[in-house]
Enzyme design. Structure first.
Site, PDB file in Angstrom:
ATOM      1  CB  THR A  11      -0.877   0.002   1.363  1.00  0.00           C
ATOM      2  OG1 THR A  11      -1.519  -1.314   1.143  1.00  0.00           O
ATOM      3  CG2 THR A  11      -1.881   1.321   1.258  1.00  0.00           C
ATOM      4  CD  GLU A 124       6.358  14.047   9.838  1.00  0.00           C
ATOM      5  OE1 GLU A 124       7.420  15.084   9.757  1.00  0.00           O
ATOM      6  OE2 GLU A 124       5.742  13.902  10.408  1.00  0.00           O
ATOM      7  N   GLY A 129       0.250   9.543  10.032  1.00  0.00           N
ATOM      8  CA  GLY A 129       0.317   9.417   8.562  1.00  0.00           C
ATOM      9  C   GLY A 129       0.649  10.736   7.972  1.00  0.00           C
ATOM     10  CB  ILE A 131      -0.273  14.864  10.664  1.00  0.00           C
ATOM     11  CG1 ILE A 131      -1.608  14.684  10.365  1.00  0.00           C
ATOM     12  CG2 ILE A 131      -0.230  16.091  11.458  1.00  0.00           C
ATOM     13  CD1 ILE A 131      -2.363  14.230  11.786  1.00  0.00           C
ATOM     14  N   GLY A 182      -7.693  -0.248   3.700  1.00  0.00           N
ATOM     15  CA  GLY A 182      -5.879   0.192   3.821  1.00  0.00           C
ATOM     16  C   GLY A 182      -5.596   0.795   4.990  1.00  0.00           C
ATOM     17  CD  GLU A 185      -0.381  -0.955  11.530  1.00  0.00           C
ATOM     18  OE1 GLU A 185       0.818  -1.530  11.088  1.00  0.00           O
ATOM     19  OE2 GLU A 185      -0.500  -0.043  10.932  1.00  0.00           O
ATOM     20  CG  ASP A 196      -0.491   1.603  14.759  1.00  0.00           C
ATOM     21  OD1 ASP A 196       0.163   1.447  14.226  1.00  0.00           O
ATOM     22  OD2 ASP A 196      -1.100   2.812  14.865  1.00  0.00           O
ATOM     23  CE  LYS A 200       0.732   5.178  13.980  1.00  0.00           C
ATOM     24  NZ  LYS A 200      -0.723   4.934  13.507  1.00  0.00           N
TER      25      LYS A 200
END
Ligand code: HSE
Length: 403
Positions: A11, A124, A129, A131, A182, A185, A196, A200
């Site tokens: 993806t 990044e 995502g 941002i 998509g 995970e 997840d 982060k």
């Protein structure tokens, strides 16, 4: 010309190729040079796909090619991503990755190699995502002392909670939708159990506080126990249930956690719905700031990866991740963390409840006549737990309040 190799044509990998093709001219202008995709590495074949001609199956071709300046790792997972990235950095190649599991686990090791070689390990796309929050923490908020980061950092669960709340969809059904789009995970347990978001917030906290936060020390609770009834209570209170990842400096201590929270209408996080992510930052000079945008999906994530490629191209031989330190930051025990709690109870009289937690505000729903909801005042988690133990199985569930 800068040559790059893209590891993984899933993806995000196919998104990286698409972003570089679609915005070829403006990217070239910003990078100051042509960015050429010399290789795409994948185990699979893609007959008829434009990458067919540059597709390789063996990493040795990439690592042994001195013309490759930047390696883009978008395979996900720990192995072989870790080995590939480490070898690339050791060979003096800059690395850009979207892989939060890799950064959360091996960030210190990989950053040290990059610093030692005066090259870059950039990530990044690993948080939020599309941002640009990593760049903001590393190079924009450098005049400030950050004391809070609170984010909606997982698009899958935010999408699921939104659909469950607004359309009454069942948990399994919305999870499937998020996978099809998509967002989720490969193993969606990482999304729904909060791991997840935990990775982060560990990465963002490391950058914000300038010391390494080990994600294994972050308290993580997911959304699997959230029910439509919880959402009904939240609505009655003018709130929404959100999975928040938060870390805070309280006096000289820090804590970090992921859990479902009830978020008030007055909070900027209240309106962050669907697959959108947002990161709220409080700092001593800046005050409040919030970064908002697409938190998952092919092109937003690929856009962040390519922005790193541009940065790496502009700083091929100068390390720019100056806000990262490998000194570990130890986190406070959760028992010491203070907050308000929303609790659902059955067969409990109000004086017993107040005996456990002190004065509470009650909420009753017509549709749930055999139970009661209460909001406690602010207290340490150990006091909440002691009260809940006293009330035993009359406590149905608890959700924290975001103040
Ligand atoms: N599964 C992740 C999410 C992908 O839903 O946010 C982006 O990191």
């Amino acid at each position: 010309m800068i040559n790059i190799a893209v590891l993984g044509y899933g993806t995000v990998g196919s998104g990286v190729v698409e972003v570089l093709h679609t915005n070829h001219e403006s990217i070239k202008k910003r990078a100051g040079e042509e960015i050429n995709i010399k290789y795409v590495l994948d185990l699979r074949d893609f007959p008829g796909d434009p990458v067919e001609e540059i597709l390789v199956h063996d990493y040795e071709e990439i690592i042994n090619d001195p013309e490759v300046d930047i390696v883009v790792e978008v395979m996900g997972g720990i192995e072989p991503a870790h080995t590939f990235v480490k070898r690339a950095l050791e060979a003096g190649k800059n690395v850009c990755t979207s892989n939060k599991a890799l950064v959360a686990k091996y960030g210190p090791e990989l950053m040290e190699i990059a610093k030692g070689k005066d090259i870059n390990f950039l990530f990044e796309a690993s948080c939020g995502g599309g941002i640009p929050i990593i760049r903001a923490l590393n190079s924009s908020l450098t005049a400030d002392v950050v004391d809070e980061i609170t984010g909606i950092l997982n698009g899958t669960t935010n999408y699921m909670l939104y659909k469950m709340d607004t359309e009454g969809c069942a948990f399994g059904e919305v999870l499937k939708e998020a996978q099809e789009m998509g967002y989720a995970e490969a193993d969606p347990t990482a999304d729904i159990e909060g791991h997840d978001a935990g990775r982060k917030i560990a990465i963002l906290s490391s950058l914000a506080y300038g010391r390494f936060v080990n994600y294994e020390d972050v308290y993580m609770e997911g959304i699997t126990k959230i029910t439509p009834e919880d959402m009904e209570y939240a609505r009655a209170l003018g709130m929404k249930v959100k999975l928040l990842a938060t870390s805070r400096k309280v006096k000289d201590s820090y804590y970090a956690m992921v859990a479902p929270f009830m978020v008030n209408k007055s909070s900027p996080l209240y309106s962050v719905d669907g697959v959108f992510n947002a990161v709220f930052v409080h700092a001593n000079m800046l005050g409040d700031a919030m970064f908002y945008g697409s938190g998952a999906g092919k092109l937003p994530t690929a856009s962040a990866v390519v922005a790193d490629v541009v940065d790496a191209a502009k700083h091929l031989h100068r390390n720019i991740m100056t806000n990262w330190s490998n000194d570990p930051l130890s986190l406070q025990e959760m028992d010491e963390v203070e907050g308000r709690f929303f609790v659902r109870l059955q067969d409990a009289a109000i004086d017993e409840i107040e005996d456990a937690w002190g004065q509470v505000q009650t909420v009753e729903l017509d549709t749930l006549s055999d139970e009661i909801g209460v909001l406690t005042s602010s207290m340490k988690q150990k006091r909440y737990k002691a009260g809940a133990e006293k009330l035993g199985d009359r406590v149905i569930s608890m959700i924290r309040i975001k103040d």
